[in-house]
Design a protein around this motif. Structure first.
Motif, PDB file in Angstrom:
ATOM      1  N   ILE A 513       1.253  -1.661   0.427  1.00 30.21           N
ATOM      2  CA  ILE A 513      -0.445   0.164   0.772  1.00 30.21           C
ATOM      3  C   ILE A 513       0.886   1.021  -0.369  1.00 30.21           C
ATOM      4  O   ILE A 513       0.810   2.524  -0.444  1.00 30.21           O
ATOM      5  N   TYR A 514       2.024   1.296   1.030  1.00 28.90           N
ATOM      6  CA  TYR A 514       2.890   2.212   1.071  1.00 28.90           C
ATOM      7  C   TYR A 514       3.312   2.897  -0.438  1.00 28.90           C
ATOM      8  O   TYR A 514       3.370   3.807  -1.160  1.00 28.90           O
ATOM      9  N   GLN A 515       4.011   1.187  -1.309  1.00 30.22           N
ATOM     10  CA  GLN A 515       4.339   2.280  -2.611  1.00 30.22           C
ATOM     11  C   GLN A 515       3.477   2.494  -3.570  1.00 30.22           C
ATOM     12  O   GLN A 515       3.320   3.065  -4.424  1.00 30.22           O
ATOM     13  N   LEU A 516       2.101   2.014  -3.493  1.00 25.40           N
ATOM     14  CA  LEU A 516       0.882   3.400  -4.340  1.00 25.40           C
ATOM     15  C   LEU A 516       0.705   3.262  -4.062  1.00 25.40           C
ATOM     16  O   LEU A 516       0.482   4.753  -4.976  1.00 25.40           O
ATOM     17  N   THR A 517       0.919   4.254  -3.155  1.00 28.35           N
ATOM     18  CA  THR A 517       0.732   5.822  -2.626  1.00 28.35           C
ATOM     19  C   THR A 517       1.404   6.494  -3.158  1.00 28.35           C
ATOM     20  O   THR A 517       1.670   7.517  -3.113  1.00 28.35           O
ATOM     21  N   GLN A 518       2.905   6.041  -2.521  1.00 34.88           N
ATOM     22  CA  GLN A 518       4.606   6.588  -3.488  1.00 34.88           C
ATOM     23  C   GLN A 518       3.786   7.130  -5.190  1.00 34.88           C
ATOM     24  O   GLN A 518       4.145   7.785  -5.644  1.00 34.88           O
ATOM     25  N   GLU A 519       3.444   6.237  -5.639  1.00 29.63           N
ATOM     26  CA  GLU A 519       3.045   6.100  -7.271  1.00 29.63           C
ATOM     27  C   GLU A 519       2.259   7.401  -7.463  1.00 29.63           C
ATOM     28  O   GLU A 519       2.268   7.518  -8.062  1.00 29.63           O
ATOM     29  N   LYS A 520       1.430   6.849  -6.428  1.00 27.42           N
ATOM     30  CA  LYS A 520       0.073   8.239  -6.952  1.00 27.42           C
ATOM     31  C   LYS A 520      -0.286   8.542  -5.695  1.00 27.42           C
ATOM     32  O   LYS A 520      -1.341   8.401  -4.743  1.00 27.42           O
ATOM     33  N   PRO A 521       0.804   9.355  -5.110  1.00 33.14           N
ATOM     34  CA  PRO A 521       0.294  10.439  -4.040  1.00 33.14           C
ATOM     35  C   PRO A 521      -1.207  11.384  -4.102  1.00 33.14           C
ATOM     36  O   PRO A 521      -1.234  11.813  -3.391  1.00 33.14           O
ATOM     37  N   ASP A 522      -1.718  11.436  -5.628  1.00 33.55           N
ATOM     38  CA  ASP A 522      -2.772  12.582  -5.494  1.00 33.55           C
ATOM     39  C   ASP A 522      -3.736  11.010  -4.741  1.00 33.55           C
ATOM     40  O   ASP A 522      -5.347  12.057  -5.017  1.00 33.55           O
ATOM     41  N   PHE A 523      -3.950  10.525  -4.837  1.00 30.62           N
ATOM     42  CA  PHE A 523      -4.820   9.467  -3.918  1.00 30.62           C
ATOM     43  C   PHE A 523      -5.624  10.344  -2.343  1.00 30.62           C
ATOM     44  O   PHE A 523      -6.480  10.095  -2.897  1.00 30.62           O
ATOM     45  N   PHE A 524      -4.372  10.798  -2.260  1.00 26.13           N
ATOM     46  CA  PHE A 524      -4.986  11.117  -0.357  1.00 26.13           C
ATOM     47  C   PHE A 524      -5.655  12.913  -0.865  1.00 26.13           C
ATOM     48  O   PHE A 524      -6.237  13.120  -0.065  1.00 26.13           O
ATOM     49  N   VAL A 525      -5.371  13.395  -1.887  1.00 27.43           N
ATOM     50  CA  VAL A 525      -6.379  14.384  -2.262  1.00 27.43           C
ATOM     51  C   VAL A 525      -8.083  13.660  -2.207  1.00 27.43           C
ATOM     52  O   VAL A 525      -8.949  14.303  -2.009  1.00 27.43           O
ATOM     53  N   PHE A 526      -7.715  12.920  -2.899  1.00 26.80           N
ATOM     54  CA  PHE A 526      -8.932  12.303  -3.871  1.00 26.80           C
ATOM     55  C   PHE A 526     -10.555  11.257  -1.226  1.00 26.80           C
ATOM     56  O   PHE A 526     -11.119  12.073  -1.933  1.00 26.80           O
ATOM     57  N   MET A 527      -9.094  10.640  -1.481  1.00 26.89           N
ATOM     58  CA  MET A 527      -9.379  10.333   0.127  1.00 26.89           C
ATOM     59  C   MET A 527      -9.591  12.142   0.730  1.00 26.89           C
ATOM     60  O   MET A 527     -10.697  11.914   1.810  1.00 26.89           O
ATOM     61  N   ALA A 528      -9.454  12.547   1.150  1.00 31.44           N
ATOM     62  CA  ALA A 528      -9.663  14.262   2.096  1.00 31.44           C
ATOM     63  C   ALA A 528     -10.943  14.513   0.874  1.00 31.44           C
ATOM     64  O   ALA A 528     -12.132  15.346   2.383  1.00 31.44           O
ATOM     65  N   LYS A 529     -11.266  14.401   0.079  1.00 31.51           N
ATOM     66  CA  LYS A 529     -12.362  15.299  -0.604  1.00 31.51           C
ATOM     67  C   LYS A 529     -13.923  13.858   0.309  1.00 31.51           C
ATOM     68  O   LYS A 529     -14.729  14.610   0.000  1.00 31.51           O
ATOM     69  N   ASN A 530     -13.282  12.871  -0.510  1.00 29.62           N
ATOM     70  CA  ASN A 530     -14.366  11.927  -0.071  1.00 29.62           C
ATOM     71  C   ASN A 530     -14.405  11.862   1.247  1.00 29.62           C
ATOM     72  O   ASN A 530     -16.262  11.773   2.108  1.00 29.62           O
ATOM     73  N   ALA A 531     -13.680  12.542   2.517  1.00 25.34           N
ATOM     74  CA  ALA A 531     -14.234  12.430   3.235  1.00 25.34           C
ATOM     75  C   ALA A 531     -14.705  13.770   4.578  1.00 25.34           C
ATOM     76  O   ALA A 531     -15.912  13.845   4.981  1.00 25.34           O
ATOM     77  N   LEU A 532     -14.486  14.377   3.560  1.00 23.37           N
ATOM     78  CA  LEU A 532     -15.441  16.331   3.490  1.00 23.37           C
ATOM     79  C   LEU A 532     -16.448  15.915   3.191  1.00 23.37           C
ATOM     80  O   LEU A 532     -17.446  16.484   3.391  1.00 23.37           O
ATOM     81  N   LEU A 533     -17.003  14.752   2.064  1.00 25.39           N
ATOM     82  CA  LEU A 533     -18.217  14.359   2.210  1.00 25.39           C
ATOM     83  C   LEU A 533     -19.190  13.782   3.294  1.00 25.39           C
ATOM     84  O   LEU A 533     -21.116  14.224   3.683  1.00 25.39           O
ATOM     85  N   TYR A 534     -18.198  12.698   4.935  1.00 22.94           N
ATOM     86  CA  TYR A 534     -18.939  12.978   5.758  1.00 22.94           C
ATOM     87  C   TYR A 534     -19.630  13.985   6.833  1.00 22.94           C
ATOM     88  O   TYR A 534     -18.010  14.341   6.958  1.00 22.94           O
ATOM     89  N   ARG A 535     -20.981  14.543   7.632  1.00 16.54           N
ATOM     90  CA  ARG A 535     -20.519  15.259   8.420  1.00 16.54           C
ATOM     91  C   ARG A 535     -20.257  14.510   9.437  1.00 16.54           C
ATOM     92  O   ARG A 535     -20.876  13.775   9.928  1.00 16.54           O
ATOM     93  N   SER A 536     -20.007  15.462  10.728  1.00 18.29           N
ATOM     94  CA  SER A 536     -19.898  15.102  12.142  1.00 18.29           C
ATOM     95  C   SER A 536     -21.400  14.756  13.039  1.00 18.29           C
ATOM     96  O   SER A 536     -21.955  15.959  12.621  1.00 18.29           O
ATOM     97  N   PRO A 537     -21.647  14.092  13.081  1.00 21.86           N
ATOM     98  CA  PRO A 537     -23.464  13.755  14.181  1.00 21.86           C
ATOM     99  C   PRO A 537     -22.918  14.258  15.238  1.00 21.86           C
ATOM    100  O   PRO A 537     -23.938  14.541  16.326  1.00 21.86           O
ATOM    101  N   ILE A 538     -22.759  15.975  15.256  1.00 24.48           N
ATOM    102  CA  ILE A 538     -23.273  16.661  16.069  1.00 24.48           C
ATOM    103  C   ILE A 538     -23.944  18.055  15.442  1.00 24.48           C
ATOM    104  O   ILE A 538     -23.805  19.140  14.426  1.00 24.48           O
ATOM    105  N   GLY A 539     -24.813  18.787  16.321  1.00 22.40           N
ATOM    106  CA  GLY A 539     -26.202  19.750  16.221  1.00 22.40           C
ATOM    107  C   GLY A 539     -25.773  21.244  16.975  1.00 22.40           C
ATOM    108  O   GLY A 539     -24.825  20.908  17.313  1.00 22.40           O
ATOM    109  N   PHE A 540     -26.030  22.266  16.853  1.00 23.17           N
ATOM    110  CA  PHE A 540     -25.537  23.045  16.852  1.00 23.17           C
ATOM    111  C   PHE A 540     -26.408  23.266  19.046  1.00 23.17           C
ATOM    112  O   PHE A 540     -25.158  24.161  20.254  1.00 23.17           O
ATOM    113  N   MET A 541     -26.380  21.743  19.694  1.00 21.10           N
ATOM    114  CA  MET A 541     -26.523  22.233  21.289  1.00 21.10           C
ATOM    115  C   MET A 541     -25.843  20.883  21.082  1.00 21.10           C
ATOM    116  O   MET A 541     -25.440  20.424  22.132  1.00 21.10           O
ATOM    117  N   GLY A 542     -24.728  20.919  20.499  1.00 20.84           N
ATOM    118  CA  GLY A 542     -23.368  19.793  20.898  1.00 20.84           C
ATOM    119  C   GLY A 542     -23.604  18.296  20.062  1.00 20.84           C
ATOM    120  O   GLY A 542     -24.951  18.216  19.567  1.00 20.84           O
TER     121      GLY A 542
END
Length: 542
Positions: A513-542
């Protein structure tokens, strides 16, 4: 006369020629010997040069760092040493008396003083300062030498930073595990006895011994209280020991009233007393049965030494030990059924959430390991090395009582002729373990990410292809798979004597996996974008 002179001249000429011939032979012999000596010398020099090149090549290709010190000056160091020091500077600029330290001491070590009268130093653990000033863990060996009639020494260094870090990690993990065990034990033993009492089983004093024995048997009890004159009061207690000693051994009449063999008075303890207090109280008074009373001194329940033992057995260490000693799936299932009560006790007493997760994860790991042992026992030895891995929350060691199964099976690549046989065996093993886990309360994964699914029960090479596809083509579905599968952790390895996280398959996959991510470093960009699609289950009151 002339003839004699001529004859003498001829003899002289012959002698001179002979002498010249002998001298020529001697000169030729000397020239030949000189040529041979020169040739051997040249051959020796070539061999020496070749040996030096081989030695230098050997030293340069070594996995350990070399420093050659002659007459107090560094004359040579290999590339590995430069890598360890994270520098490409000339070795002659190194000062070996500024390189090495004991632990994190500020004072560097003098190598000559360190050697003292010792002829050499063999693998001593020290710290070595890198070019950036950071101290790393190394093993140092020092041997004195004589080089070109000059005194010197060879220093051999081996970087053990990763090993020491792993050792420290294991030590911390053991401490964490011990803390979990101690915390669970202490919290359970600090529970009030009212949480564990059983209802009172009682009989009037005039009840016959035989009737009382039948009453105890019907209620699965090994003790009962003898009722007093007023309701809710008790004047004595009769236990199974009383029946053995006071009835059977002396052959008493079974029609004898119960009050004749009772022990009196009834020893009672407040319901607010803690379990460990009840343990000490029973030991001090040499009793096995204890009545429990409320704030108005009314007896509301009973506690016996078997219950105390059962409570103690619900602690972490005992649960793990029970799992190890289990011989059937039903035994494992019974042990697993204890967990809700144990967790409830820990939560009510404010146990650390992380420790509860670790507690449940360790139990789950032990259960999985034991079930795999059962599978190997019933299916026969595995035809190849394999590893059973947990994913998701279990892989992150964040298990809860409601965590379902997320697991995979990886086995070594085999020859084409053996593929079908090996594939069939490991699929049966995966089905056996996953079905048994479900029976024990670890429910099937709704997404079928389990070792019983042929897709997730594959040889190592196929798993490498899966990860290559997910990383090189990070589509939404691939990123979803990555979120699940990146948390893999070895629960059982056929190449380890104990269940450990680290095994050859784990290392192989992580490196891949480490070697693959070295070959394709922009993979982490896709992961970060995907992570932003998930909202933390926290509302106005906490």
């Amino acid at each position: 006369m002339k003839k004699e002179v001529r004859a003498m001249e001829n003899r002289l000429i012959h002698v001179t020629l002979i002498i010249i011939f002998i001298i020529s032979i001697l000169i030729l012999f000397m020239l030949l010997q000189s040529y041979k000596i020169e040739k051997r010398k040249k051959l020796a020099e070539e061999q020496l040069e070749e040996s030096q090149k081989k030695y230098q090549l050997l030293v340069e290709s070594s996995t350990e760092g070399f420093i050659l010190v002659v007459d107090g000056q560094q004359s040579f160091c290999n590339q590995k040493l430069r890598e360890i020091l994270d520098t490409q500077d000339d070795c002659k600029e190194l000062d070996i008396n500024q390189l090495f330290f004991l632990d994190d001491d500020e004072e560097p070590l003098n190598i000559q003083e360190l050697m003292g009268e010792n002829e050499s130093i063999s693998q001593i653990e020290l710290k070595m300062r890198r070019a950036d000033g950071k101290l790393i863990d190394i093993l140092l060996s020092v041997s004195p030498i004589e080089f070109q009639n000059q005194q010197g020494m060879i220093l051999i260094t081996k970087d053990i930073t990763h090993q020491k870090r792993a050792e420290r990690g294991k030590t911390e993990k053991k401490k964490e595990q011990l803390f979990v065990e101690l915390q669970s034990s202490l919290l359970i033993l600090n529970q009030p006895v009212k949480n564990f009492i059983k209802p009172v089983i009682s009989c009037p004093g005039e009840t016959t011994i035989s009737a009382a024995a039948a009453h105890m048997r019907q209620n699965s009890s090994n003790a009962l209280l003898v009722e007093g004159e007023s309701a809710g009061t008790y004047k004595g207690i009769v236990t199974d020991k009383d029946f053995r000693v006071k009835v059977i051994e002396v052959k008493s009449d079974y029609a004898t009233p119960l009050e004749h063999i009772m022990s009196s008075p009834v020893i009672a303890l407040s319901e607010r007393s803690l379990i460990f207090e009840a343990m000490l109280f029973m030991q001090d008074n040499e009793i096995k049965h204890l009545a429990v009373k409320n704030e108005t001194d009314q007896i509301v329940g009973m506690l016996n030494d078997d219950q105390i033992f059962q409570i103690q057995s619900n602690t972490y260490g005992n649960i793990i030990q029970e799992i190890k000693l289990a011989s059937t799936i039903d035994e494992i299932k019974n042990i697993r059924e204890k967990m809700p009560q144990v967790m409830n006790t820990l939560l009510e007493n404010g146990a650390n959430a992380r420790n509860i997760n670790l507690f449940l994860t360790r139990v789950s790991d032990s259960v999985s390991g034991k079930l795999i042992d059962f599978a190997l026992r019933d299916l026969g030895p595995a035809p190849a090395h394999f590893a059973f891995m947990a994913l998701g929350s279990e892989g992150r060691e964040e298990e809860t009582l409601l965590t379902d199964q997320d697991n995979i099976l990886i086995y070594e690549d085999v020859a084409e002729i053996d593929k079908k046989r090996v594939e069939t065996y490991f699929l049966k093993l995966g089905e056996y373990v996953c079905d048994a886990l479900n029976d024990c309360g670890y429910h099937y994964c709704k997404g079928e990410v389990m070792a019983k699914n042929p897709k997730w029960n594959q040889p190592l090479n196929q798993w490498k292809k899966y990860f290559r596809k997910w990383i090189m083509l990070p589509e939404p579905q691939a990123l979803l798979q990555v979120n699940i599968f990146f948390d893999f952790r070895t629960v059982y390895s056929s190449q380890k004597a104990k269940y450990q996280q680290r095994d050859p398959f784990f290392y192989e996959m992580r490196n891949h996996i480490y070697q693959l991510t070295q070959e394709k470093p922009d993979f982490f960009v896709f992961m970060a974008k995907n992570a932003l699609l998930y909202r933390s289950p926290i509302g106005f009151m906490g």
